[in-house]
Write a protein that holds these residues in place. Structure first.
Motif, PDB file in Angstrom:
ATOM      1  N   ASP A   1       0.826  -1.203   0.000  1.00 52.74           N
ATOM      2  CA  ASP A   1       0.000   0.000   0.000  1.00 52.74           C
ATOM      3  C   ASP A   1       0.864   1.258   0.000  1.00 52.74           C
ATOM      4  N   ILE A   2       1.893   1.285   0.855  1.00 55.99           N
ATOM      5  CA  ILE A   2       2.798   2.443   0.899  1.00 55.99           C
ATOM      6  C   ILE A   2       3.544   2.577  -0.422  1.00 55.99           C
ATOM      7  N   TRP A   3       4.006   1.423  -0.964  1.00 52.70           N
ATOM      8  CA  TRP A   3       4.698   1.467  -2.257  1.00 52.70           C
ATOM      9  C   TRP A   3       3.784   2.016  -3.338  1.00 52.70           C
ATOM     10  N   TRP A   4       2.525   1.561  -3.384  1.00 55.17           N
ATOM     11  CA  TRP A   4       1.634   1.967  -4.467  1.00 55.17           C
ATOM     12  C   TRP A   4       1.354   3.469  -4.437  1.00 55.17           C
ATOM     13  N   PHE A   5       1.095   4.012  -3.259  1.00 57.03           N
ATOM     14  CA  PHE A   5       0.803   5.444  -3.195  1.00 57.03           C
ATOM     15  C   PHE A   5       2.034   6.267  -3.550  1.00 57.03           C
ATOM     16  N   LYS A   6       3.206   5.809  -3.139  1.00 57.30           N
ATOM     17  CA  LYS A   6       4.434   6.495  -3.562  1.00 57.30           C
ATOM     18  C   LYS A   6       4.606   6.381  -5.070  1.00 57.30           C
ATOM     19  N   HIS A   7       4.403   5.186  -5.615  1.00 64.53           N
ATOM     20  CA  HIS A   7       4.603   4.938  -7.043  1.00 64.53           C
ATOM     21  C   HIS A   7       3.621   5.749  -7.894  1.00 64.53           C
ATOM     22  N   SER A   8       2.355   5.775  -7.461  1.00 67.78           N
ATOM     23  CA  SER A   8       1.345   6.483  -8.254  1.00 67.78           C
ATOM     24  C   SER A   8       1.518   7.993  -8.177  1.00 67.78           C
TER      25      SER A   8
ATOM     26  N   LEU B   1       4.199   7.813 -11.355  1.00 68.34           N
ATOM     27  CA  LEU B   1       3.224   7.784 -12.454  1.00 68.34           C
ATOM     28  C   LEU B   1       2.425   9.074 -12.578  1.00 68.34           C
ATOM     29  N   PHE B   2       2.351   9.857 -11.496  1.00 71.42           N
ATOM     30  CA  PHE B   2       1.502  11.063 -11.467  1.00 71.42           C
ATOM     31  C   PHE B   2       0.075  10.720 -11.871  1.00 71.42           C
ATOM     32  N   SER B   3      -0.415   9.609 -11.326  1.00 76.88           N
ATOM     33  CA  SER B   3      -1.721   9.095 -11.728  1.00 76.88           C
ATOM     34  C   SER B   3      -2.667   9.043 -10.535  1.00 76.88           C
ATOM     35  N   ASN B   4      -3.887   8.603 -10.794  1.00 77.56           N
ATOM     36  CA  ASN B   4      -4.902   8.452  -9.755  1.00 77.56           C
ATOM     37  C   ASN B   4      -4.482   7.341  -8.792  1.00 77.56           C
ATOM     38  N   THR B   5      -4.326   7.681  -7.532  1.00 77.45           N
ATOM     39  CA  THR B   5      -3.879   6.692  -6.556  1.00 77.45           C
ATOM     40  C   THR B   5      -4.959   5.672  -6.217  1.00 77.45           C
TER      41      THR B   5
ATOM     42  N   LEU C   1       0.181   9.307   3.192  1.00 79.10           N
ATOM     43  CA  LEU C   1       0.787  10.577   2.785  1.00 79.10           C
ATOM     44  C   LEU C   1       2.191  10.730   3.366  1.00 79.10           C
ATOM     45  N   ILE C   2       2.355  10.360   4.644  1.00 77.84           N
ATOM     46  CA  ILE C   2       3.680  10.429   5.268  1.00 77.84           C
ATOM     47  C   ILE C   2       4.609   9.398   4.650  1.00 77.84           C
ATOM     48  N   GLY C   3       4.081   8.217   4.354  1.00 75.82           N
ATOM     49  CA  GLY C   3       4.913   7.121   3.864  1.00 75.82           C
ATOM     50  C   GLY C   3       5.463   7.330   2.479  1.00 75.82           C
ATOM     51  N   SER C   4       4.786   8.114   1.641  1.00 75.23           N
ATOM     52  CA  SER C   4       5.248   8.291   0.258  1.00 75.23           C
ATOM     53  C   SER C   4       6.636   8.920   0.185  1.00 75.23           C
ATOM     54  N   PRO C   5       6.885  10.064   0.810  1.00 74.97           N
ATOM     55  CA  PRO C   5       8.255  10.618   0.772  1.00 74.97           C
ATOM     56  C   PRO C   5       9.252   9.783   1.575  1.00 74.97           C
ATOM     57  N   LEU C   6       8.807   9.182   2.688  1.00 74.68           N
ATOM     58  CA  LEU C   6       9.716   8.339   3.464  1.00 74.68           C
ATOM     59  C   LEU C   6      10.164   7.124   2.656  1.00 74.68           C
ATOM     60  N   TYR C   7       9.235   6.556   1.891  1.00 75.40           N
ATOM     61  CA  TYR C   7       9.574   5.404   1.042  1.00 75.40           C
ATOM     62  C   TYR C   7      10.652   5.789   0.045  1.00 75.40           C
ATOM     63  N   PHE C   8      10.529   6.974  -0.511  1.00 73.98           N
ATOM     64  CA  PHE C   8      11.499   7.439  -1.502  1.00 73.98           C
ATOM     65  C   PHE C   8      12.895   7.535  -0.893  1.00 73.98           C
TER      66      PHE C   8
ATOM     67  N   LEU D   1      11.890  -0.179   6.002  1.00 71.29           N
ATOM     68  CA  LEU D   1      12.258   0.827   7.006  1.00 71.29           C
ATOM     69  C   LEU D   1      11.156   1.869   7.158  1.00 71.29           C
ATOM     70  N   THR D   2      10.497   2.235   6.071  1.00 70.21           N
ATOM     71  CA  THR D   2       9.383   3.184   6.161  1.00 70.21           C
ATOM     72  C   THR D   2       8.253   2.630   7.007  1.00 70.21           C
ATOM     73  N   PHE D   3       7.883   1.383   6.753  1.00 69.17           N
ATOM     74  CA  PHE D   3       6.826   0.744   7.545  1.00 69.17           C
ATOM     75  C   PHE D   3       7.217   0.691   9.014  1.00 69.17           C
ATOM     76  N   ASN D   4       8.453   0.313   9.288  1.00 69.94           N
ATOM     77  CA  ASN D   4       8.906   0.198  10.676  1.00 69.94           C
ATOM     78  C   ASN D   4       8.961   1.562  11.365  1.00 69.94           C
ATOM     79  N   ILE D   5       9.381   2.605  10.644  1.00 71.63           N
ATOM     80  CA  ILE D   5       9.430   3.947  11.230  1.00 71.63           C
ATOM     81  C   ILE D   5       8.038   4.408  11.633  1.00 71.63           C
ATOM     82  N   ILE D   6       7.068   4.237  10.725  1.00 72.62           N
ATOM     83  CA  ILE D   6       5.699   4.676  11.010  1.00 72.62           C
ATOM     84  C   ILE D   6       5.128   3.914  12.201  1.00 72.62           C
ATOM     85  N   THR D   7       5.359   2.610  12.229  1.00 75.89           N
ATOM     86  CA  THR D   7       4.815   1.786  13.312  1.00 75.89           C
ATOM     87  C   THR D   7       5.495   2.075  14.639  1.00 75.89           C
ATOM     88  N   LEU D   8       6.822   2.079  14.637  1.00 76.22           N
ATOM     89  CA  LEU D   8       7.557   2.290  15.885  1.00 76.22           C
ATOM     90  C   LEU D   8       7.316   3.682  16.456  1.00 76.22           C
TER      91      LEU D   8
END
Length: 284
Positions: A48-55, A59-63, A87-94, A100-107
């Protein structure tokens, strides 16, 4: 002197909750970029985090629509499941990558939840130790641990922030205080749909009886701030067929006072001996 005591109290709370988080999650922290907290739903949220970052960034497409899953179907609905974290995860994923992004958000939800609840209690009691214990019970509750693989349900840190903002507005009503309250309500509402329904909706009903002006202001503005996220989600869910009866999950995952004193039935070591104490289905 009072100022220095206050600083020490806050430092004690912050470092205490961070230390407890590091202690509880040490196995994950030994390899934070190659392992994730939990299982099953963790992998969905990784995607889910990957897809929103990717879109958004690639892709600059509809998430909310994707062709990346369930081939050969086109435009598969992907509703927002935790808008704040997505929204937070998209730039963190990049910057950090998926695990690590998932773990940061959770922790981060554990020390933040503890500290914000500490602040809420300290405003009421003025007692550092009692407030720290209360923050510990809130942040490190069985509910929080069992949902550590679901970034939406584990995002409980904004609820005490909302209560703090409400208290500040009550002490000194003003535009800045109301904007802080509105921001906190927005964070709670977009943490997870369940959190929105079970906390904010009922809390607004409570305010409507006891503090109508605040409830009216929030009810007037919040739909415009959360509607773009949840209206498409409601449309996607309404089109799904054959949804499971949610009563089973409600009975299985709801909080239970017994979980504070005996192991839950899903405990990896002792759960098999205590399944008869808890309602719902059995672990398969």
């Amino acid at each position: 002197m009072k100022y220095h005591n206050t600083i020490r109290s806050h430092l004690f709370a912050v470092f205490g909750y961070v230390a407890l988080t590091l202690l509880y999650f040490y196995p994950v922290l030994s390899a934070p970029s190659t392992s994730v907290i939990g299982d099953r739903d963790s992998f969905y949220f990784l995607w889910d985090i990957w897809w929103f970052k990717h879109s958004i960034l690639d892709l600059f497409s509809n998430t909310l629509k994707t062709q990346a899953i369930f081939y050969p179907f086109q435009k598969v609905p992907v509703p927002w499941s935790s808008p704040v974290n997505e929204l937070i995860g998209s730039p963190l994923y990049f910057i950090f990558g998926p695990q690590l992004t998932f773990n940061i958000i959770t922790l981060a939800s554990f020390p933040l939840a503890g500290y914000f609840f500490f602040l809420f209690l300290h405003r009421i009691t003025g007692d550092t130790l009692a407030s720290f214990i209360g923050g510990y019970m809130y942040a490190f509750s069985p509910y929080h641990f069992i949902h550590a693989n679901q970034i939406g349900l584990t995002t409980i840190q904004w609820i005490p922030l909302f209560l703090i903002a409400l208290g500040k507005y009550r002490e000194k009503p003003g535009c800045r205080q109301f904007l802080g309250l509105l921001l906190a309500a927005w964070l709670v509402a977009l943490s997870d749909p369940y959190t929105f329904v079970y906390f904010l909706v009922f809390f607004l009903v409570f305010l409507a009886f006891y503090w109508f002006r605040i409830a009216f202001g929030l009810l007037l503005l919040l739909p415009f701030l959360i509607g773009p996220f949840y209206i498409p989600m409601a449309g996607a869910l309404s089109s799904m067929k054959g949804a499971l009866d949610l009563y089973v999950e409600a009975a299985t995952y709801s909080q239970d006072l017994l979980k504070y004193i005996i192991p839950w039935k899903f405990h990896p070591l002792w759960g098999q001996f205590f399944r008869g104490f808890f309602p719902g289905d059995t672990l398969i």
